[in-house]
Design an enzyme around this catalytic site. Structure first.
Site, PDB file in Angstrom:
ATOM      1  N   CYS A 278       0.798  -1.234   0.000  1.00  0.00           N
ATOM      2  CA  CYS A 278       0.000   0.000   0.000  1.00  0.00           C
ATOM      3  C   CYS A 278       0.826   1.278   0.000  1.00  0.00           C
ATOM      4  O   CYS A 278       0.776   2.052  -0.949  1.00  0.00           O
ATOM      5  CB  CYS A 278      -0.925   0.003   1.213  1.00  0.00           C
ATOM      6  SG  CYS A 278      -2.122  -1.322   1.173  1.00  0.00           S
TER       7      CYS A 278
HETATM    8  N1  LIG Z   1      -2.999  -5.914   1.857  1.00  0.00           N
HETATM    9  C1  LIG Z   1      -3.455  -4.878   2.512  1.00  0.00           C
HETATM   10  O1  LIG Z   1      -3.119  -4.696   3.686  1.00  0.00           O
HETATM   11  C2  LIG Z   1      -4.375  -3.868   1.876  1.00  0.00           C
HETATM   12  C3  LIG Z   1      -4.921  -2.881   2.692  1.00  0.00           C
HETATM   13  C4  LIG Z   1      -5.793  -1.955   2.145  1.00  0.00           C
HETATM   14  C5  LIG Z   1      -6.096  -2.011   0.788  1.00  0.00           C
HETATM   15  N2  LIG Z   1      -5.548  -2.969  -0.007  1.00  0.00           N
HETATM   16  C6  LIG Z   1      -5.928  -2.965  -1.411  1.00  0.00           C
HETATM   17  O2  LIG Z   1      -6.796  -4.074  -1.637  1.00  0.00           O
HETATM   18  C7  LIG Z   1      -6.608  -4.580  -2.945  1.00  0.00           C
HETATM   19  C8  LIG Z   1      -6.265  -6.065  -2.869  1.00  0.00           C
HETATM   20  O3  LIG Z   1      -5.030  -6.193  -2.171  1.00  0.00           O
HETATM   21  P1  LIG Z   1      -4.561  -7.545  -1.483  1.00  0.00           P
HETATM   22  O4  LIG Z   1      -3.462  -7.182  -0.570  1.00  0.00           O
HETATM   23  O5  LIG Z   1      -5.734  -8.321  -0.962  1.00  0.00           O
HETATM   24  O6  LIG Z   1      -3.969  -8.299  -2.759  1.00  0.00           O
HETATM   25  P2  LIG Z   1      -3.577  -9.864  -2.865  1.00  0.00           P
HETATM   26  O7  LIG Z   1      -2.579  -9.949  -3.926  1.00  0.00           O
HETATM   27  O8  LIG Z   1      -3.292 -10.416  -1.505  1.00  0.00           O
HETATM   28  O9  LIG Z   1      -4.944 -10.539  -3.341  1.00  0.00           O
HETATM   29  C9  LIG Z   1      -5.504 -10.302  -4.573  1.00  0.00           C
HETATM   30  C10 LIG Z   1      -6.187 -11.572  -5.026  1.00  0.00           C
HETATM   31  O10 LIG Z   1      -6.853 -11.282  -6.262  1.00  0.00           O
HETATM   32  C11 LIG Z   1      -6.676 -12.395  -7.111  1.00  0.00           C
HETATM   33  N3  LIG Z   1      -6.892 -11.944  -8.465  1.00  0.00           N
HETATM   34  C12 LIG Z   1      -6.047 -11.292  -9.303  1.00  0.00           C
HETATM   35  N4  LIG Z   1      -6.667 -11.018 -10.460  1.00  0.00           N
HETATM   36  C13 LIG Z   1      -7.919 -11.501 -10.360  1.00  0.00           C
HETATM   37  C14 LIG Z   1      -9.024 -11.526 -11.228  1.00  0.00           C
HETATM   38  N5  LIG Z   1      -8.971 -10.976 -12.440  1.00  0.00           N
HETATM   39  N6  LIG Z   1     -10.165 -12.112 -10.789  1.00  0.00           N
HETATM   40  C15 LIG Z   1     -10.227 -12.662  -9.562  1.00  0.00           C
HETATM   41  N7  LIG Z   1      -9.216 -12.665  -8.691  1.00  0.00           N
HETATM   42  C16 LIG Z   1      -8.070 -12.091  -9.093  1.00  0.00           C
HETATM   43  C17 LIG Z   1      -5.291 -12.900  -6.815  1.00  0.00           C
HETATM   44  O11 LIG Z   1      -5.133 -14.243  -7.211  1.00  0.00           O
HETATM   45  C18 LIG Z   1      -5.244 -12.730  -5.293  1.00  0.00           C
HETATM   46  O12 LIG Z   1      -5.731 -13.869  -4.630  1.00  0.00           O
HETATM   47  C19 LIG Z   1      -5.523  -3.714  -3.578  1.00  0.00           C
HETATM   48  O13 LIG Z   1      -6.125  -2.667  -4.267  1.00  0.00           O
HETATM   49  C20 LIG Z   1      -4.790  -3.165  -2.379  1.00  0.00           C
HETATM   50  O14 LIG Z   1      -4.164  -1.937  -2.665  1.00  0.00           O
HETATM   51  C21 LIG Z   1      -4.688  -3.906   0.519  1.00  0.00           C
END
Ligand SMILES: NC(=O)c1ccc[n+]([C@@H]2O[C@H](COP(=O)([O-])OP(=O)(O)OC[C@H]3O[C@@H](n4cnc5c(N)ncnc54)[C@H](O)[C@@H]3O)[C@@H](O)[C@H]2O)c1
Length: 447
Positions: A278
């Protein structure tokens, strides 16, 4: 003629009675905990992901996210409230769909919305009246009402009358045991009044506190503001650290003392650089969008510059200490980096400065190994492919004694720092863990 019930009212009553079926797309750090929280609130949830490996884990009852214990995953599966699939045709049956897919930067550090767009195209294939579609991925203001809406409206259905569109940012803090998804206040917004009301109703059923704001763009800006605030303040203390270091002043002592001020001060702590999915990335979503308005984002750029210079500063200090204290050049030294994850007590190495530290030590001719109780092996990464497959050393006195210096990059709990202080000839601590544990010695220095 019988009176027809508007679609938003039908969806509202489904949400109120917990009859709404919820789809969560992207079962990662954000999606899986969200899916569990929604299921525990009494909704039936289907998780969607393109990664078949995650389906194997979920079907075997194994959670791959530390914040979700196996027991909760299995309780929700056994109660019939949670299942996961790679079959996106089932999206049409969902009443509420949340999108939690990655929003990284491209190689040129521009927003990469390809995951969001691809997901929207999947949703569009089965989009029907009465669905609430929510973007949870972090992004620049205008994404939900721009890209997401335009892809969905290519179906001929209209946002606000046929389907409903909202944005609600995630505020997960991996490793923080004080909060879970349900206890973190949730910002909600919608495209129009009905969408906003549906968002407040749905998330109100799932989390303790919802904070409605007037538009999706505002909600998108809230998330970026929170992360820009962190990036800029961390850069400020990183800059102060370098200045105070030159003056022989301990930044940590300064911060602790400043924190006793009961108003107008909030502590931020320096480190070896920024990591995670992030803080190093999200601010640049705003930088990119601001170009459209011909407005500079000077604070963001400067913070990025200072934070990304930190690994080089730390390695410079390590080289200086090796030379001064042990008479050894970094190019002939073997360094143990402790903590590969970007923050304590998590296994996440995305954007971790530890990878950069290893690379920089080796660029200067030194050798680097790592120890991390949460990361047994370095997985494939986009930027550090050459480090793939390296394994954490196994923890023992004999192994640790083989190193010339230990560099503390991440202060995981569960590492025996007292023993380490007895084994290592030189310790360079970027996290102040030794002072906090009141372990002192001439061979322990801060960086
Ligand atoms: N990790 C954090 O602490 C956090 C906190 C706040 C916001 N975010 C935001 O949340 C969002 C997700 O982040 P995350 O950390 O969960 O990512 P992540 O990489 O842990 O998870 C994303 C998931 O999406 C899946 N994916 C990718 N493309 C896909 C598709 N086309 N269809 C279905 N699934 C698909 C991946 O296989 C993965 O399992 C991002 O925008 C991130 O900036 C993350």
């Amino acid at each position: 003629m019988p009176e027809t019930i508007p679609t938003h009212q039908m969806l509202m009553s489904k949400i109120r009675s917990r009859q709404a079926w919820v789809g969560v797309i992207g079962l990662g750090y954000v999606g899986l905990p969200l899916a569990m929280t929604v299921a525990r609130a009494g909704f039936a949830v289907t998780g969607f992901d393109i990664d078949p490996g995650k389906m194997v884990e979920i079907d075997a009852g194994r959670s791959y996210i530390e914040a979700v214990p196996d027991s909760i995953l299995n309780a929700e599966r056994q109660a019939g409230r949670f299942s996961a699939t790679t079959d996106f045709s089932k999206l049409g049956a969902c009443d509420v769909i949340t999108i939690c897919v990655p929003t990284p930067l491209t190689r040129h550090r521009d927003p990469d919305l390809s995951y969001v767009e691809r997901t929207c195209r999947e949703i569009a294939k089965t989009l029907r009246p009465g669905q609430l579609i929510v973007l949870e991925s972090t992004t620049y203001p205008g994404t939900t009402d721009g890209l997401v809406k335009s892809v969905l409206e290519e179906t001929g259905l209209k946002s606000g009358t046929d389907f409903f569109l909202g944005f609600s940012p995630e505020r997960e803090d991996p490793g923080n045991r004080q909060f879970e998804t349900s206890t973190i206040p949730k910002i909600v917004a919608g495209d129009g009044t009905e969408a906003g009301n549906l968002m407040a109703e749905f998330y109100g059923a799932v989390v303790k506190t919802v904070v409605p704001v007037s538009s999706n763009a505002t909600a998108e800006a809230v998330k970026l503001t929170e992360n820009i605030f962190r990036a800029v303040n961390i850069a400020l203390v990183n800059e102060l650290k370098v200045i105070y270091e030159a003056m022989g002043i301990d930044i940590w002592e300064v911060i602790d003392a400043a924190s006793t001020k009961p108003f107008g001060y909030m502590p931020f702590y320096p480190g070896p650089g920024l990591g995670g999915h992030c803080i190093p990335i999200d601010p640049f979503y705003l930088t990119w969008k601001s170009r459209e308005y011909e407005l500079p984002t000077r604070f963001i750029e400067l913070a990025g510059e200072i934070n990304s210079a930190m690994p080089r500063h730390v390695v410079g200090r390590l080289a200086e200490l090796l030379d001064r204290r042990l008479g050894k050049a970094l190019s002939r030294a073997h360094v143990l980096v402790i903590g590969l994850a970007y923050k304590k007590n998590v296994p996440d190495i995305r954007e971790s400065p530890s990878l950069k530290l290893i690379e920089l030590i080796e660029e200067r001719g030194g050798r680097a190994s790592y120890y991390d109780p949460h990361v047994a092996e370095i997985p494939p990464t986009r930027e550090y492919g050459h480090l793939k497959g390296r394994r954490s050393i196994s923890w023992s006195e004999a192994t640790v004694r083989e190193f010339d210096a230990v560099l503390i990059a991440t202060d995981h709990d569960g590492v025996d720092y007292a023993a380490l202080a007895g084994w290592a000839p030189l310790i360079v601590d970027t996290r102040n863990i030794f002072s906090r544990l009141k372990i002192a010695g001439d061979h322990i220095a801060k960086a």
